[in-house]
Design an enzyme around this catalytic site. Structure first.
Site, PDB file in Angstrom:
ATOM      1  CB  THR A  82      -1.010  -0.084   1.115  1.00 40.05           C
ATOM      2  OG1 THR A  82      -1.771  -1.082   1.081  1.00 40.05           O
ATOM      3  CG2 THR A  82      -1.616   1.399   1.506  1.00 40.05           C
ATOM      4  CE1 TYR A 132      -6.940  -3.391   6.283  1.00 42.86           C
ATOM      5  CE2 TYR A 132      -5.147  -5.131   5.674  1.00 42.86           C
ATOM      6  CZ  TYR A 132      -5.490  -3.429   5.752  1.00 42.86           C
ATOM      7  OH  TYR A 132      -4.427  -2.753   6.097  1.00 42.86           O
ATOM      8  CG  HIS A 146      -5.635  -8.429   1.196  1.00 40.35           C
ATOM      9  ND1 HIS A 146      -5.079  -9.265   2.371  1.00 40.35           N
ATOM     10  CD2 HIS A 146      -5.137  -7.103   1.366  1.00 40.35           C
ATOM     11  CE1 HIS A 146      -4.282  -8.527   3.172  1.00 40.35           C
ATOM     12  NE2 HIS A 146      -4.276  -7.270   2.653  1.00 40.35           N
ATOM     13  CG  ASN A 152      -5.715  -3.671  10.791  1.00 41.20           C
ATOM     14  OD1 ASN A 152      -5.479  -2.553  11.326  1.00 41.20           O
ATOM     15  ND2 ASN A 152      -5.668  -4.074   9.346  1.00 41.20           N
ATOM     16  CG  ASN A 164      -1.898  -8.026   6.571  1.00 41.15           C
ATOM     17  OD1 ASN A 164      -1.405  -8.815   7.275  1.00 41.15           O
ATOM     18  ND2 ASN A 164      -1.323  -7.461   5.506  1.00 41.15           N
TER      19      ASN A 164
END
Length: 371
Positions: free
Chosen positions: A27, A184, A179, A239, A182
């Site tokens: 990112t 998300y 994805h 996260n 992480n």
């Protein structure tokens, strides 16, 4: 040191590569304001890092506007975004490289200032992540309590990933990566620390894995399973993530991915579980590639905390087939060549990782610049 295995050919499903130095999805928050479309600067960046017969996994890219979690990250749901990504894929292909797009929805890791109509972010359950995030103006803000997705909304999430996969094909990519890591949205469904649903998407491991598997099946219908990879982060804490039994969870997920014969499993090592946020390494963390090797019969890409020497060792031991590099690729556009020649590496500048223009993005020197 010679890196005979790192620079030997490998097939990751339908991707036939001349070497095993993979560029990780990174990112960088440099798409165009307003449209979140990639542009010429992004194309230059990816073109710089392409290598003959190598693979780039492009940065996480939201499949819907609601999937946005950071200012300036690119999308793959509009004609402008497809056209912008076409610039990047053309630049990579001109160098003889291959590039896949990582499909993304951040779920609760967003802020209402980035959501259409200022609405709350969505998640499997209304559980707020600990700590702070950012607003659309890069101002620090506490995470908000997300809205739990209704059962009837979930097919729309799957359809958005499918459409993103179709748009990635229009943009000239060679495949896609789902994805699922992480912290998300898809990871939020996987782990029981964030998924407290009591419908068919919650409770058992099979139910919590259902959305990830439905998304994988949907994008495989677009591309064929051998052009689809999945990224996972067992034991990852980034996260505010946690699961009560990660061995059982990720063993099941990887067994299901094996049955689907996807191109590769991209496994993030928990020794660096902060998604590049710091340089800290936990040397006592589990060895995820080794732990889950038996659960997945296909190719594994290892990621996080590797250098050329440890990558060579992991491939030699059979733990992984290839290794993805992140921060080293940021600072060294010609990273495979530097590894092959045992050349010194440029140092990365963490202050320029996110947002900005060419500084810390396309201005890192090549080896040839020093000649």
């Amino acid at each position: 040191m010679a890196f005979d295995h790192l620079f030997s050919p490998v097939s990751l499903g339908g991707f036939h590569l001349k070497h095993r130095v993979i560029m990780a999805p990174l990112t960088r928050c440099r798409s165009l304001p307003g449209t979140n479309a990639p542009h010429a600067l992004n194309a230059e960046y990816y073109g710089q890092r392409a290598s003959e017969g190598g693979l780039i996994i492009a940065e996480a890219t939201q499949v819907v506007p609601e999937g946005l979690g950071y200012p300036g990250t690119p999308g793959i749901y509009s004609p402008e975004q497809v056209a912008g990504w076409k610039l990047a894929t053309n630049a990579v292909h001109a160098k003889g490289g291959r590039i896949v797009l990582q499909l993304w929805h951040v779920g609760r890791i967003s802020h209402s200032s980035m959501q259409p109509g200022g609405k709350l972010p969505v998640a499997p359950s209304a559980i707020r992540a600990a700590g702070q995030h950012f607003t659309a103006e890069w101002q620090p803000a506490e995470f908000e309590t997300p809205r739990a997705l209704k059962l009837g909304e979930i097919p729309g999430i799957v359809a958005a990933y499918s459409k993103g996969a179709e748009n990635a094909k229009l943009a000239g990519f060679d495949g896609v990566e789902v994805h699922g890591a992480n912290g998300y949205l898809l990871d939020q469904f996987l782990q029981d620390g964030t998924n407290k649903r009591i419908d068919k998407y919650g409770g058992s491991i099979e139910n919590r894995a259902r959305l990830l598997l439905e998304v994988t099946d949907a994008v495989a219908k677009v591309w064929g399973a051998d052009r689809v990879g999945v990224r996972l982060s067992p034991y990852g804490e980034f996260n505010d993530m946690h699961d009560s039994d990660p061995v059982a969870l990720y063993s099941y997920v990887l067994q299901q991915m094996s049955a689907r014969a996807i191109a590769y499993a991209h496994i993030i090592e928990p020794r660096v579980s902060n998604a590049g946020g710091t340089d800290d390494v936990n040397h006592d963390a589990p060895d995820a590639a080794k732990l889950f090797r038996a659960a997945f019969t296909g190719a594994i890409i290892g990621a996080s905390g590797y250098n050329a020497e440890t990558a060579e060792a992991a491939i030699t031991e059979g733990k992984v087939e290839a290794v993805a590099f992140g921060r080293f690729f940021i600072a060294n556009p010609d990273l495979p060549q530097r590894f092959k020649l045992n050349a010194a590496l440029n140092k990365y500048n963490r202050a320029t990782f996110y947002g900005g223009t060419e500084k810390g993005y396309t201005d890192y020197p090549f080896l040839t610049d020093a000649e």
